[in-house]
Design a protein around this motif. Structure first.
Motif, PDB file in Angstrom:
ATOM      1  N   UNK A   4      -9.168  -1.521  -4.470  1.00 32.16           N
ATOM      2  CA  UNK A   4      -8.196  -0.468  -3.597  1.00 32.16           C
ATOM      3  C   UNK A   4      -8.086  -1.148  -2.455  1.00 32.16           C
ATOM      4  N   UNK A   5      -8.577  -2.303  -2.017  1.00 32.10           N
ATOM      5  CA  UNK A   5      -8.400  -2.642  -0.543  1.00 32.10           C
ATOM      6  C   UNK A   5      -7.162  -3.577  -0.570  1.00 32.10           C
ATOM      7  N   UNK A   6      -6.180  -3.015   0.074  1.00 32.37           N
ATOM      8  CA  UNK A   6      -4.784  -3.916   0.323  1.00 32.37           C
ATOM      9  C   UNK A   6      -4.927  -4.990   1.369  1.00 32.37           C
ATOM     10  N   UNK A   7      -3.868  -5.829   1.380  1.00 34.15           N
ATOM     11  CA  UNK A   7      -3.613  -6.594   2.817  1.00 34.15           C
ATOM     12  C   UNK A   7      -3.271  -5.830   3.716  1.00 34.15           C
ATOM     13  N   UNK A  62       5.531   6.364  -0.976  1.00 37.93           N
ATOM     14  CA  UNK A  62       4.649   5.485  -0.293  1.00 37.93           C
ATOM     15  C   UNK A  62       4.860   5.153   0.863  1.00 37.93           C
ATOM     16  N   UNK A  63       5.668   6.010   1.731  1.00 38.90           N
ATOM     17  CA  UNK A  63       6.029   6.048   3.071  1.00 38.90           C
ATOM     18  C   UNK A  63       5.528   6.915   3.831  1.00 38.90           C
ATOM     19  N   UNK A  64       4.376   6.873   4.662  1.00 38.63           N
ATOM     20  CA  UNK A  64       3.944   8.214   5.438  1.00 38.63           C
ATOM     21  C   UNK A  64       3.680   7.861   6.740  1.00 38.63           C
ATOM     22  N   UNK A  86      -5.098   7.048   7.037  1.00 37.66           N
ATOM     23  CA  UNK A  86      -3.771   7.179   6.197  1.00 37.66           C
ATOM     24  C   UNK A  86      -3.660   6.104   5.405  1.00 37.66           C
ATOM     25  N   UNK A  87      -4.118   4.844   5.998  1.00 33.06           N
ATOM     26  CA  UNK A  87      -3.961   3.340   4.795  1.00 33.06           C
ATOM     27  C   UNK A  87      -4.954   3.863   3.834  1.00 33.06           C
ATOM     28  N   UNK A  88      -6.129   4.449   4.229  1.00 32.13           N
ATOM     29  CA  UNK A  88      -7.090   4.456   2.804  1.00 32.13           C
ATOM     30  C   UNK A  88      -6.611   5.274   1.855  1.00 32.13           C
ATOM     31  N   UNK A  89      -5.999   6.610   2.396  1.00 32.22           N
ATOM     32  CA  UNK A  89      -5.542   7.618   1.357  1.00 32.22           C
ATOM     33  C   UNK A  89      -4.389   7.104   0.752  1.00 32.22           C
ATOM     34  N   UNK A  92      -5.690   4.570  -1.981  1.00 34.53           N
ATOM     35  CA  UNK A  92      -6.464   5.461  -2.933  1.00 34.53           C
ATOM     36  C   UNK A  92      -5.288   6.001  -4.023  1.00 34.53           C
ATOM     37  N   UNK A  93      -4.351   6.624  -3.492  1.00 35.27           N
ATOM     38  CA  UNK A  93      -3.472   7.449  -4.279  1.00 35.27           C
ATOM     39  C   UNK A  93      -2.407   6.426  -5.219  1.00 35.27           C
ATOM     40  N   UNK A  94      -2.256   5.136  -4.642  1.00 35.68           N
ATOM     41  CA  UNK A  94      -1.393   4.156  -5.405  1.00 35.68           C
ATOM     42  C   UNK A  94      -2.022   2.914  -5.616  1.00 35.68           C
ATOM     43  N   UNK A  95      -3.415   2.904  -5.843  1.00 37.10           N
ATOM     44  CA  UNK A  95      -3.967   1.841  -6.123  1.00 37.10           C
ATOM     45  C   UNK A  95      -3.594   1.066  -7.595  1.00 37.10           C
ATOM     46  N   UNK A  96      -3.644  -0.300  -7.633  1.00 40.84           N
ATOM     47  CA  UNK A  96      -3.942  -1.224  -6.328  1.00 40.84           C
ATOM     48  C   UNK A  96      -2.761  -1.170  -5.581  1.00 40.84           C
ATOM     49  N   UNK A  97      -2.574  -1.423  -4.293  1.00 42.49           N
ATOM     50  CA  UNK A  97      -1.591  -2.049  -3.356  1.00 42.49           C
ATOM     51  C   UNK A  97      -1.826  -3.431  -3.135  1.00 42.49           C
ATOM     52  N   UNK A  98      -0.589  -4.072  -3.040  1.00 45.20           N
ATOM     53  CA  UNK A  98      -0.918  -5.626  -2.562  1.00 45.20           C
ATOM     54  C   UNK A  98      -0.991  -5.624  -1.047  1.00 45.20           C
TER      55      UNK A  98
END
Length: 237
Positions: A4-7, A62-64, A86-89, A92-98
């Motif tokens: 779930x961890x993005x760049x 995807x924009x918050x 906010x980043x971690x939420x 989590x909500x759109x995993x996996x994000x690049x």
């Protein structure tokens, strides 16, 4: 890195340099190949987030927005908790994000991201701010992972020599990358998107270590009573 961890890529710079426009460009160019998310920062509004949603560059969910309620640098450096949540939420909500792009509110030349929040950071200048800005230096100009000299298509109208401004920036940055960018110039857009791709790959491969560009210099703000307040911000990891 966990699934779930993005760049996490920070975008900072003074007011009006085109940070939101740069993020919109990255999203348009890369949304077809990378899973993207965006966190914007404004002091009292969600203006930048609404602009990006209206532009249709990503699924609006995807924009918050984070309303910092304080100096923009506070939320990207001194207390990153609201942005980090906010980043971690979003991850989590759109995993996996690049990639998650985190846009700072507009600030001065000393504002930089804490490496506790982002893996790499872009600092954005624009030609309309003056051709001498790049050589004035500062933590963002000198030590961000990438420096953008933006809106180069406006240079003829504001009397700026883009080539000299880029040379000044390269001198200030001691070899770190500088891109002269215009959203009307496909070649410069290609350079930007290739840099994002390469950095995303380096972060995923464990080949990039986040670097702290350095503490903010003493700076001033006008208080609510009109008094000029000069102060510094201590920062520890």
């Amino acid at each position: 890195m966990p699934e779930t961890r993005s760049f996490r890529l920070g975008v900072a710079g003074p007011v009006g340099t085109g940070k939101s426009s740069l993020i919109a460009t990255v999203c348009r160019e890369l949304a077809g190949e990378l899973q993207l998310g965006v966190i914007t920062n404004d002091i009292y509004t969600d203006e930048d987030a609404r602009m990006l949603k209206a532009a249709g560059v990503l699924d609006p969910e995807r924009i918050r927005a984070v309303e910092t309620g304080a100096c923009p640098h506070t939320a990207i450096r001194d207390d990153v908790t609201p942005n980090l949540i906010a980043v971690e939420d979003l991850e989590r909500d759109f995993a996996p994000l690049d990639v998650v792009l985190v846009e700072s509110g507009g600030d001065n030349l000393t504002a930089t991201f804490s490496p506790a929040l982002v893996d790499a950071q872009i600092f954005v200048l624009d030609v309309a701010g003056g051709g001498d800005v790049a050589r004035k230096g500062g933590p963002g100009i000198a030590r961000a992972d990438l420096l953008i000299v933006n809106k180069t298509d406006l240079a003829p109208y504001v009397g700026v020599d883009v080539e000299q401004m880029v040379k000044d920036a390269e001198t200030a940055r001691d070899g770190k990358p500088v891109i002269a960018l215009s959203r009307t110039d496909p070649a410069s857009i290609a350079l930007l998107t290739e840099w994002v791709r390469s950095m995303a790959h380096a972060v995923r491969a464990g080949d990039h270590t986040p670097v702290d560009p350095g503490p903010m210099a003493p700076h001033s703000h006008v208080g609510e009573d009109g008094e000029l307040i000069t102060h510094t911000h201590a920062h520890t990891h």
